[in-house]
Design a protein around this motif. Structure first.
Motif, PDB file in Angstrom:
ATOM      1  N   SER A 152       0.847  -1.199   0.000  1.00 43.43           N
ATOM      2  CA  SER A 152       0.000   0.000   0.000  1.00 43.43           C
ATOM      3  C   SER A 152       0.875   1.239   0.000  1.00 43.43           C
TER       4      SER A 152
ATOM      5  N   LEU B 182       2.246   4.821   1.213  1.00 45.26           N
ATOM      6  CA  LEU B 182       2.375   5.405   2.551  1.00 45.26           C
ATOM      7  C   LEU B 182       2.082   6.896   2.488  1.00 45.26           C
TER       8      LEU B 182
ATOM      9  N   ALA C 261      -3.180   0.343   7.575  1.00 46.55           N
ATOM     10  CA  ALA C 261      -2.171   0.117   8.614  1.00 46.55           C
ATOM     11  C   ALA C 261      -1.767   1.454   9.213  1.00 46.55           C
TER      12      ALA C 261
ATOM     13  N   SER D 152      -1.494   3.148   3.934  1.00 46.29           N
ATOM     14  CA  SER D 152      -0.864   3.088   5.257  1.00 46.29           C
ATOM     15  C   SER D 152      -0.500   4.506   5.639  1.00 46.29           C
TER      16      SER D 152
END
Length: 480
Positions: A57, A59, A105, A81
């Motif tokens: 993913s 960031l 996340a 994330s």
């Protein structure tokens, strides 16, 4: 059937994996990638156990925010994330905010030592995304390396209960004890050969005699060691430097004696030069220079993990005075599900480690070695103390003219088996073990049993030199 069943159980235990609390942050952009240490709560966050199965993913950098409220972030974090700074609010609060905004996340950068993220049991079920901690310095490094954006993956490779470094440690210990014992017996045989050429008993050599003769001296020696251990526990930060100096001097001296003996035995010539009335061996000077240089290098770089792999060691829960003294006053943490604390800056370790253990870096602890270098350790006393018995057994073989070297070989085998049992119990219990607890009965009972079977227990126990021990039929010991 029963034997096969137990074999399968042992294999399953030996090769089983344990969940760790250290994970890896894989950051990439194109063909460039970096990996950093993460700490997570295994009962809270569900993280993939391999990079291939980890979700990738993009960031989003919110490094200047703690995301304690939805107003501190963008309207949506869908399928991203997010990196935030550890703030004043509970981690659960930041995680729920990120989760409600669609994040996959939450990465929390911290300037303090990394502890395992925790919350109330009632809060665990509310958070469905991974929540991990990483060093603030690692977060800044990733942002600098990938200024144009990055893809991140979180994974926690399981830690095998058995590491190959244990085999290396076993080989080194057994080799050292066996070679030292053999060398001791060979030296005793040479001394006896020289004594046989001397008529006067007063002129005979006594270099091989033991210095501890009486139980009183033994008890005094043990008492002094116990006192020193207690003093080291309470005054570690000062006495450790004295031990480091002693260790450097002793190691240089030991290396010099070993190398000199090996060079002499190999027939290497000793070129000498004269200066006035004194004669100096160039070989001795060269060997002394090498030994002193190695000792000084170790002393200078003893805490530099880039040179000597000397980093903070992660230990099991629970501390003993012996482990505390050996590894330093601030050594702590855990492994395999225990409580861990990763230093925010490994280069800023402020305490010295006592040079009384042998450390072999672990090969399979990839995630943990990113956080702190992991070691398999064995105390020098676990080599020296049984090694004295092995050396005595070989000398006794020489005194009794045992061509099979039954005492020496049996004691070496017993030492190896005792050490293997130590490592096996350590693996099965996931706790460090006092090796002498297993080595002492293995080596002592083996040697005493052989002495009883051969009806030599009185001579073996008395520890006398060869002359009083042997009868007249055994006097020409070196006839071969």
């Amino acid at each position: 059937m029963a034997l096969n069943r137990w074999s399968l159980v042992l294999l399953a235990i030996f090769y089983s994996q344990v969940d760790g609390q250290e994970a890896i942050l894989h950051v990439s952009s194109g063909s460039t990638f970096r990996e950093y240490c993460l700490v997570y709560n295994s009962s809270w966050s569900n993280i993939s156990d391999s990079l291939s199965s980890a979700v990738s993913s993009p960031l989003l950098d919110l490094h200047n925010s703690d995301l304690c409220s939805p107003d501190q972030g963008p309207p949506s974090l869908r399928n991203r994330s997010v990196l935030v700074m550890k703030g004043s609010c509970d981690l659960t609060r930041s995680a729920l905010v990120a989760q409600n905004l669609g994040a996959v996340a939450l990465l929390v950068a911290s300037k303090q030592n990394l502890g395992v993220p925790s919350s109330n049991d009632s809060e665990y079920s509310k958070v469905q995304i991974p929540v991990v901690l990483l060093r603030d310095r690692d977060a800044l490094d990733a942002l600098q390396v990938f200024p144009g954006g990055m893809q991140v993956q979180l994974y926690a490779p399981p830690l095998p209960l058995f590491d190959d470094s244990t085999i290396v440690l076993l080989i080194i210990a057994v080799f050292t004890v066996a070679v030292g014992g053999y060398w001791s017996g060979a030296a005793e045989k040479e001394r006896m050969a020289a004594d046989m050429l001397v008529d006067s008993p007063e002129e005979r050599s006594d270099d091989g005699e033991l210095s501890l003769y009486s139980p009183v001296k033994v008890m005094l020696f043990v008492g002094m060691m116990c006192l020193m251990l207690v003093l080291m526990y309470f005054f570690y930060r000062w006495l450790v430097y004295a031990f480091i100096v002693i260790f450097c001097v002793a190691s240089a001296s030991a290396m010099y004696n070993c190398l000199q003996s090996l060079l002499t035995a190999s027939g290497c010539g000793a070129l000498s030069v004269s200066c006035g009335e004194r004669t100096v061996s160039l070989r001795s000077l060269f060997v002394a220079a090498v030994c002193i240089t190695l000792s000084v290098i170790w002393g200078v770089y003893r805490n530099d993990e880039r040179v000597l792999f000397m980093a903070l060691i992660v230990l099991q829960n629970g501390k003993s005075i012996m482990v505390q003294v050996a590894l330093g006053p601030d050594a702590g943490g855990g492994r395999g599900g225990g409580s861990v604390e990763i230093p925010a800056d490994p280069s800023a370790i402020s305490y010295e480690k006592l040079p009384v253990v042998m450390r072999i870096p672990q090969f399979s602890a990839r995630a943990q070695n990113l956080c702190m270098i992991q070691f398999s350790i064995l105390g020098y006393g676990d080599i020296i103390v049984p090694g004295l018995l092995v050396a005595y057994c070989h000398r006794f073989d020489v005194w009794r003219r045992n061509s099979s070297k039954i005492y020496f070989i049996s004691c070496c085998i017993a030492y190896a088996l005792g050490l293997m049992l130590t490592f096996l119990v350590m693996i099965l219990t996931s706790m460090g073990q006092p090796a002498l607890l297993y080595l002492t009965p293995f080596t002592l009972l083996t040697s005493l049993t052989i002495a009883c079977v051969r009806k030599e227990i009185r001579h073996f126990w008395s520890g006398q030199t060869h002359s009083p021990v042997l009868d007249e039929s055994q006097k020409p010991l070196l006839s071969d």
